[in-house]
Write an enzyme that holds these catalytic residues in place. Structure first.
Site, PDB file in Angstrom:
ATOM      1  CD  GLU A  59      -4.519   9.588  18.643  1.00  0.00           C
ATOM      2  OE1 GLU A  59      -4.263   8.905  17.753  1.00  0.00           O
ATOM      3  OE2 GLU A  59      -4.224   9.353  19.946  1.00  0.00           O
ATOM      4  CB  SER A  87       1.841   6.880   4.843  1.00  0.00           C
ATOM      5  OG  SER A  87       0.669   6.214   5.353  1.00  0.00           O
ATOM      6  CB  SER A 139       3.577  -2.644   5.431  1.00  0.00           C
ATOM      7  OG  SER A 139       3.146  -2.039   6.452  1.00  0.00           O
ATOM      8  CD  GLU A 198      -4.975  -0.351   6.049  1.00  0.00           C
ATOM      9  OE1 GLU A 198      -5.306   0.884   5.757  1.00  0.00           O
ATOM     10  OE2 GLU A 198      -3.678  -0.518   6.407  1.00  0.00           O
ATOM     11  CD  GLN A 220      -2.406   1.110   2.741  1.00  0.00           C
ATOM     12  OE1 GLN A 220      -1.840   0.848   3.742  1.00  0.00           O
ATOM     13  NE2 GLN A 220      -3.772   1.468   2.811  1.00  0.00           N
TER      14      GLN A 220
HETATM   15  C1  LIG Z   1       2.764  -1.168  11.655  1.00  0.00           C
HETATM   16  C2  LIG Z   1       2.339  -0.005  10.573  1.00  0.00           C
HETATM   17  C3  LIG Z   1       2.148  -0.446   9.036  1.00  0.00           C
HETATM   18  C4  LIG Z   1       2.158   0.710   8.266  1.00  0.00           C
HETATM   19  N1  LIG Z   1       1.886   0.282   6.872  1.00  0.00           N
HETATM   20  C5  LIG Z   1       1.690   1.178   5.841  1.00  0.00           C
HETATM   21  C6  LIG Z   1       1.397   0.769   4.600  1.00  0.00           C
HETATM   22  O1  LIG Z   1       1.558  -0.380   4.366  1.00  0.00           O
HETATM   23  N2  LIG Z   1       1.388   1.790   3.750  1.00  0.00           N
HETATM   24  C7  LIG Z   1       1.033   3.022   4.008  1.00  0.00           C
HETATM   25  O2  LIG Z   1       0.735   3.854   2.983  1.00  0.00           O
HETATM   26  N3  LIG Z   1       0.916   3.459   5.563  1.00  0.00           N
HETATM   27  C8  LIG Z   1       1.276   2.513   6.210  1.00  0.00           C
HETATM   28  N4  LIG Z   1       1.500   3.073   7.837  1.00  0.00           N
HETATM   29  C9  LIG Z   1       1.298   4.335   7.928  1.00  0.00           C
HETATM   30  C10 LIG Z   1       0.093   4.643   8.696  1.00  0.00           C
HETATM   31  O3  LIG Z   1      -0.924   4.557   8.055  1.00  0.00           O
HETATM   32  C11 LIG Z   1       0.285   6.236   9.501  1.00  0.00           C
HETATM   33  O4  LIG Z   1       1.335   6.157  10.365  1.00  0.00           O
HETATM   34  C12 LIG Z   1      -0.798   6.773   9.990  1.00  0.00           C
HETATM   35  O5  LIG Z   1      -1.807   7.125   8.972  1.00  0.00           O
HETATM   36  C13 LIG Z   1      -0.533   7.998  10.935  1.00  0.00           C
HETATM   37  O6  LIG Z   1       0.164   9.017   9.829  1.00  0.00           O
HETATM   38  P1  LIG Z   1       1.439   9.758  10.544  1.00  0.00           P
HETATM   39  O7  LIG Z   1       2.328   8.590  10.825  1.00  0.00           O
HETATM   40  O8  LIG Z   1       1.920  10.599   9.339  1.00  0.00           O
HETATM   41  O9  LIG Z   1       1.052  10.708  11.637  1.00  0.00           O
HETATM   42  P2  LIG Z   1       0.360  12.048  11.817  1.00  0.00           P
HETATM   43  O10 LIG Z   1      -0.785  12.181  10.791  1.00  0.00           O
HETATM   44  O11 LIG Z   1       1.554  13.021  11.564  1.00  0.00           O
HETATM   45  O12 LIG Z   1      -0.126  12.035  13.271  1.00  0.00           O
HETATM   46  C14 LIG Z   1       0.781  12.181  14.252  1.00  0.00           C
HETATM   47  C15 LIG Z   1      -0.302  12.388  15.567  1.00  0.00           C
HETATM   48  O13 LIG Z   1      -1.052  13.298  15.623  1.00  0.00           O
HETATM   49  C16 LIG Z   1      -2.384  12.877  15.714  1.00  0.00           C
HETATM   50  N5  LIG Z   1      -3.315  13.567  14.732  1.00  0.00           N
HETATM   51  C17 LIG Z   1      -3.102  13.907  13.277  1.00  0.00           C
HETATM   52  N6  LIG Z   1      -4.096  14.500  12.965  1.00  0.00           N
HETATM   53  C18 LIG Z   1      -5.263  14.646  14.161  1.00  0.00           C
HETATM   54  C19 LIG Z   1      -6.505  15.122  14.106  1.00  0.00           C
HETATM   55  N7  LIG Z   1      -7.015  15.556  12.796  1.00  0.00           N
HETATM   56  N8  LIG Z   1      -7.141  14.882  15.030  1.00  0.00           N
HETATM   57  C20 LIG Z   1      -6.660  14.176  16.255  1.00  0.00           C
HETATM   58  N9  LIG Z   1      -5.302  13.688  16.108  1.00  0.00           N
HETATM   59  C21 LIG Z   1      -4.601  13.761  15.041  1.00  0.00           C
HETATM   60  C22 LIG Z   1      -2.230  11.398  15.040  1.00  0.00           C
HETATM   61  O14 LIG Z   1      -3.408  10.503  15.838  1.00  0.00           O
HETATM   62  C23 LIG Z   1      -0.899  10.905  15.762  1.00  0.00           C
HETATM   63  O15 LIG Z   1      -1.216  10.688  17.282  1.00  0.00           O
HETATM   64  C24 LIG Z   1       1.568   2.150   8.663  1.00  0.00           C
HETATM   65  C25 LIG Z   1       2.026   2.446   9.777  1.00  0.00           C
HETATM   66  C26 LIG Z   1       2.381   1.196  11.158  1.00  0.00           C
HETATM   67  C27 LIG Z   1       2.412   1.743  12.426  1.00  0.00           C
END
Ligand SMILES: Cc1cc2nc3c(=O)[nH]c(=O)nc-3n(C[C@H](O)[C@H](O)[C@H](O)COP(=O)(O)OP(=O)(O)OC[C@H]3O[C@@H](n4cnc5c(N)ncnc54)[C@H](O)[C@@H]3O)c2cc1C
Length: 422
Positions: free
Chosen positions: A386, A118, A150, A233, A115
């Site tokens: 969240e 991100s 991933s 998903e 996928q």
């Molecule tokens: C094990 C694992 C596998 C993954 N696999 C994939 C994959 O295969 N492909 C892929 O594309 N992605 C993947 N991801 C990524 C995952 O989808 C993102 O990490 C996730 O969507 C959060 O984005 P970010 O890390 O940029 O955090 P951010 O969006 O920067 O968020 C940081 C913090 O702020 C909070 N926050 C942000 N916006 C808001 C809001 N509007 N209201 C309240 N709180 C908020 C969040 O909850 C979080 O605590 C994976 C992540 C993990 C941990």
């Protein structure tokens, strides 16, 4: 989507699968041959209609079939993110030509999918992604960066989101591509996690190309297509599905050329990163901790969460048949976070210092320590907790939407912290 036959009792299905395996399971076949046979018989995704490559059974049938394969000692059908997310997305939004070309190789395990959603600047705010796709005749030229991808290093295709129009508001200019990873212009760089594994990757796209024929759902319609992918998903995670999805398909998954019998033997019961109530209840019994009131209290809580998750998944299926269920999928994902974190903590509470031992000496091959270090991921993947709560609040409880001042502004005009876009 699929014809369902909820009335079919599972005992009949269990017996039918065993009878088929009595006839068909041959450990001396290659995994490649075995998975083709399994897919031809409709066992990889039995909940799909016969025309789609399934058997027209209920969604629950997939878990029953896989359990029957394991019970028989046969290699289970292929898993992976293609089966969990790409196939249902393409079945929902693809043309008949795209379905016929892209779905069968998922069902018979010939390709692996990852996928590519991100980005460094777009996770929770996924619609803020900046990877750019520019049309060039009958193909698209794509430049940008993905992260957290991933299994990308083991995959042949990516579910790629890219911006095809910067002059419209952010949700309207996104497109969903079935993107081939093996090409010049694609660099996949593994990232090592605190688990010691390197499941995640960074994926760099530098004028990579994708045929227009592989654009799913039409240009600019990618946000709607993405909702389908995310729904499957979250539903999969809510149902307790492993994010990695063993056994891994495709040439890079390392299974196709193996003897099926050997691959089946390697399918250890501890192939999962997350644990649930049965794993921890068994551990408590084995370590004589079932009578400890503190352990019992957490076990009861874990059992309650598991039952709630099950009933919520059933409710989600009923709502999905009526065309809804997004908020229920989010509740399922939230419930699963609680299960994964509590099961990991309780496993460590029961094991005490023994839980820290790794390698050959570890209890159950170190599966509890593994689950502990993986458990923080549960509240992040598939969209953070969240964000799931925001979805439930806005779409189910009718609470006011979060202020999104950039929602109706052309994306190219929106102020962003990243100085330069591709
Ligand atoms: C094990 C694992 C596998 C993954 N696999 C994939 C994959 O295969 N492909 C892929 O594309 N992605 C993947 N991801 C990524 C995952 O989808 C993102 O990490 C996730 O969507 C959060 O984005 P970010 O890390 O940029 O955090 P951010 O969006 O920067 O968020 C940081 C913090 O702020 C909070 N926050 C942000 N916006 C808001 C809001 N509007 N209201 C309240 N709180 C908020 C969040 O909850 C979080 O605590 C994976 C992540 C993990 C941990």
């Amino acid at each position: 989507m699929a014809e369902v036959d909820e009335a079919r009792p599972h005992a009949d299905l269990w017996a039918e699968v065993h009878a088929w395996l009595d006839e068909s399971w041959d450990p001396d076949r290659s995994v490649d041959e075995w998975w083709k046979l399994v897919a031809n018989a409709g066992w990889t995704a039995p909940h799909l209609s016969v025309e789609q490559g399934g058997r027209g059974l209920s969604r629950r049938s997939q878990a029953v079939v896989r359990a029957a394969f394991a019970d028989h000692g046969a290699l289970r059908p292929p898993g992976g993110l293609g089966l969990l997310m790409a196939a249902p997305t393409i079945l929902t939004h693809g043309t008949p030509e795209q379905v016929g070309r892209l779905v069968p190789p998922i069902l018979d395990g010939q390709v692996g999918w990852c996928q590519l959603f991100s980005e460094p600047g777009a996770g929770s705010d996924l619609a803020g992604l900046t990877t750019r796709a520019t049309r060039d005749g009958d193909r698209w030229v794509i430049t940008g960066q993905k992260v957290w991808s991933s299994m990308a290093a083991q995959s042949d295709y990516g579910m790629l989101l890219a911006r095809t129009d910067f002059d419209v508001p952010k949700h309207k200019g996104i497109s969903w591509f079935a993107f081939r990873l093996d090409q010049p212009g694609v660099t996949v760089r593994p990232l090592r996690e605190m688990t010691g594994h390197a499941v995640f990757n960074e994926v760099f796209l530098d004028e990579a190309v994708c045929d227009d024929a592989d654009l799913i759902g039409g240009a600019g319609n990618g946000w709607a297509v993405t909702q389908t992918t995310l729904h499957f998903e979250r539903t999969g995670i809510g149902a307790g599905g492993s994010h990695a999805g063993f056994p891994e398909p495709g040439p890079k998954g390392g299974m196709l050329g193996r003897r099926a019998g050997d691959a089946a033997l390697d399918e250890a019961p501890n192939d999962k990163l997350t644990l649930g109530y049965p794993d921890v209840a068994r551990l408590a019994r084995e370590r004589c901790r079932s009578d400890d009131p503190v352990v019992r209290q957490d076990l009861a809580r874990l059992y309650a969460y598991s039952q709630l998750g099950l009933w919520n998944a059933q409710r989600g299926k009923a709502e999905a048949r009526r065309g809804g269920g997004q908020a229920v999928a989010s509740i399922g994902k939230l419930t699963q976070t609680r299960i994964v974190k509590l099961a990991a903590k309780l496993g460590m509470d029961i094991l005490g210092p023994d839980g820290l031992v790794a390698g050959a000496q570890a209890v159950d091959g170190g599966v509890f320590a593994e689950a502990m270090v993986f458990s923080p991921a549960a509240s992040i993947y598939g969209g953070t907790d969240e964000i799931q709560r925001n979805i439930v609040a806005e779409r189910s409880l009718g609470l006011p939407r979060e202020p999104t001042p950039d929602r109706d502004v052309a994306f190219g005009e929106v102020l962003r912290s990243r100085a330069k876009m591709p």
